[in-house]
Design an enzyme around this catalytic site. Structure first.
Site, PDB file in Angstrom:
ATOM      1  N   SER A  16       0.905  -1.331  -0.017  1.00 10.35           N
ATOM      2  CA  SER A  16       0.025   0.154   0.060  1.00 10.35           C
ATOM      3  C   SER A  16       0.868   1.087   0.093  1.00 10.35           C
ATOM      4  O   SER A  16       0.366   2.022  -0.378  1.00 10.35           O
ATOM      5  CB  SER A  16      -0.927  -0.111   1.218  1.00 10.35           C
ATOM      6  OG  SER A  16      -0.284  -0.369   2.260  1.00 10.35           O
ATOM      7  N   ASN A  92       7.844  -7.966   1.743  1.00 11.69           N
ATOM      8  CA  ASN A  92       8.180  -6.948   1.888  1.00 11.69           C
ATOM      9  C   ASN A  92       7.452  -6.104   3.178  1.00 11.69           C
ATOM     10  O   ASN A  92       8.142  -5.347   3.847  1.00 11.69           O
ATOM     11  CB  ASN A  92       7.797  -5.819   0.848  1.00 11.69           C
ATOM     12  CG  ASN A  92       7.819  -4.270   1.131  1.00 11.69           C
ATOM     13  OD1 ASN A  92       9.092  -3.784   1.023  1.00 11.69           O
ATOM     14  ND2 ASN A  92       6.815  -3.750   1.433  1.00 11.69           N
ATOM     15  N   TYR A 157      14.832  -5.269  15.086  1.00 15.09           N
ATOM     16  CA  TYR A 157      14.908  -5.120  13.627  1.00 15.09           C
ATOM     17  C   TYR A 157      16.061  -5.493  12.948  1.00 15.09           C
ATOM     18  O   TYR A 157      15.924  -6.370  11.983  1.00 15.09           O
ATOM     19  CB  TYR A 157      14.904  -3.655  13.314  1.00 15.09           C
ATOM     20  CG  TYR A 157      14.655  -3.258  11.722  1.00 15.09           C
ATOM     21  CD1 TYR A 157      13.345  -3.203  11.170  1.00 15.09           C
ATOM     22  CD2 TYR A 157      15.626  -2.687  11.096  1.00 15.09           C
ATOM     23  CE1 TYR A 157      13.142  -3.060   9.904  1.00 15.09           C
ATOM     24  CE2 TYR A 157      15.470  -2.460   9.713  1.00 15.09           C
ATOM     25  CZ  TYR A 157      14.105  -2.270   9.339  1.00 15.09           C
ATOM     26  OH  TYR A 157      14.057  -1.935   7.880  1.00 15.09           O
ATOM     27  N   LYS A 161      16.134  -8.987  10.186  1.00 17.29           N
ATOM     28  CA  LYS A 161      16.570  -8.830   9.001  1.00 17.29           C
ATOM     29  C   LYS A 161      17.874  -9.530   8.660  1.00 17.29           C
ATOM     30  O   LYS A 161      17.983 -10.036   7.396  1.00 17.29           O
ATOM     31  CB  LYS A 161      16.891  -7.085   8.765  1.00 17.29           C
ATOM     32  CG  LYS A 161      15.786  -6.279   8.704  1.00 17.29           C
ATOM     33  CD  LYS A 161      14.655  -6.561   7.657  1.00 17.29           C
ATOM     34  CE  LYS A 161      13.519  -5.652   7.588  1.00 17.29           C
ATOM     35  NZ  LYS A 161      12.489  -6.031   6.650  1.00 17.29           N
TER      36      LYS A 161
END
Ligand code: NAP
Length: 248
Positions: A16, A92, A157, A161
């Site tokens: 989005s 993603n 994070y 990742k």
């Protein structure tokens, strides 16, 4: 190169806004029908779908919180039901909840691990059977420079990742014989809501660490994702680093 993805179907999680939206539009420009996933921002997802359809391909908007296994599975099932297959999966969707290790709550840890890391497994797990059956697939995992170098206040994070990179290598080894490639894209700092929310002082400090002297754009990242789908068939298990020279 336009038309290189004619007839293919791409699912982009978190399409989005930001990088996911740019990837979805770039894949559409090259002929793919695109599934636009979002979690809360329906207006933004609908406007991404409109932009996609302007390129003469189909878009399907699917609300799903991909940090939940059942919703990730439902996203892939809805995509296969609409288009009959999924050729490209771009994992993603991601969030950050920055805090020092000492101050980080369990909720902040869990939400980032579930949204950024577990979602990738859930979506890949759901999509991979069909890709194996059709002997074709392109799976792209949106990692980060932070997964490669670590960062203050981003242990959750960075762990997510870095986990994406290790998962990418393992899945690439498992799936190569089915002509399914799995790659990680590792952007540096990119001009999206996630980075623009930082203070001007932090942003100026970050830019001073980037040899090319600018943030990346979502389109820079989308071009890398598209390359992996159109011409990048010999890449698998790779980390595609695009960071303006910040980490080499
Ligand atoms: P963004 O602008 O904040 O957009 C995040 C997107 O993910 C939105 O579409 C959002 O949907 C969606 N999303 C969040 N949680 C979700 C969930 N549980 N289920 C489904 N969708 C969800 O982020 P961005 O900067 O484009 O980042 C995209 C990816 O690139 C992330 O994985 C991020 O870690 C990675 N990345 C970003 C940068 C950077 O500098 N920006 C650098 C390296 C890597 P809604 O609109 O519905 O909220």
């Amino acid at each position: 190169m336009a038309g290189a993805l004619d007839g293919q179907v791409a699912v982009v999680t978190g399409a989005s806004r930001g990088i996911g939206r740019a990837c979805a539009i770039e894949l559409a420009k090259h002929g793919a029908n695109v599934v636009v996933n979002y979690t809360s921002n329906k207006d933004a997802a609908d406007s991404a779908a409109k932009e996609i359809e302007a390129h003469g391909v189909k878009a399907l908007v699917v609300q799903a919180d991909v940090s939940k296994a059942d919703q990730a599975k439902a996203l892939i099932e809805a995509s296969e039901k609409e288009f009959g297959k999924v050729d490209i999966l771009v994992n993603n969707a991601g969030i950050n909840r920055d805090r020092t290790v000492q101050r980080m709550s369990v909720e902040e840890w869990d939400s980032v691990i579930e949204t950024d890391l577990s979602s990738m497994f859930y979506c890949t797990h759901a999509v991979v059977g069909g890709m194996r059956d059709r002997n074709y697939g392109r799976i792209i995992n949106m990692s980060s420079i932070i997964g490669q170098m670590g960062n203050l206040g981003q242990s959750n994070y960075a762990a997510a990742k870095a986990g994406m990179i290790a998962f990418t290598k393992s899945a690439a080894k498992e799936l190569a014989r089915f002509n399914v490639t799995v790659n990680a894209v590792c952007p540096g700092f990119v001009e999206t809501d996630m980075v623009m929310a930082l203070s001007d002082e932090v942003k100026a400090n970050l830019i001073s660490q980037i040899p090319l002297g600018r943030f990346g754009t979502a389109e820079d990242v989308a071009a890398t994702v598209r390359f992996l789908c159109t011409e990048g068939g010999f890449y698998t298990g790779a980390q595609m680093s695009l960071n303006g020279g910040q980490y080499m």
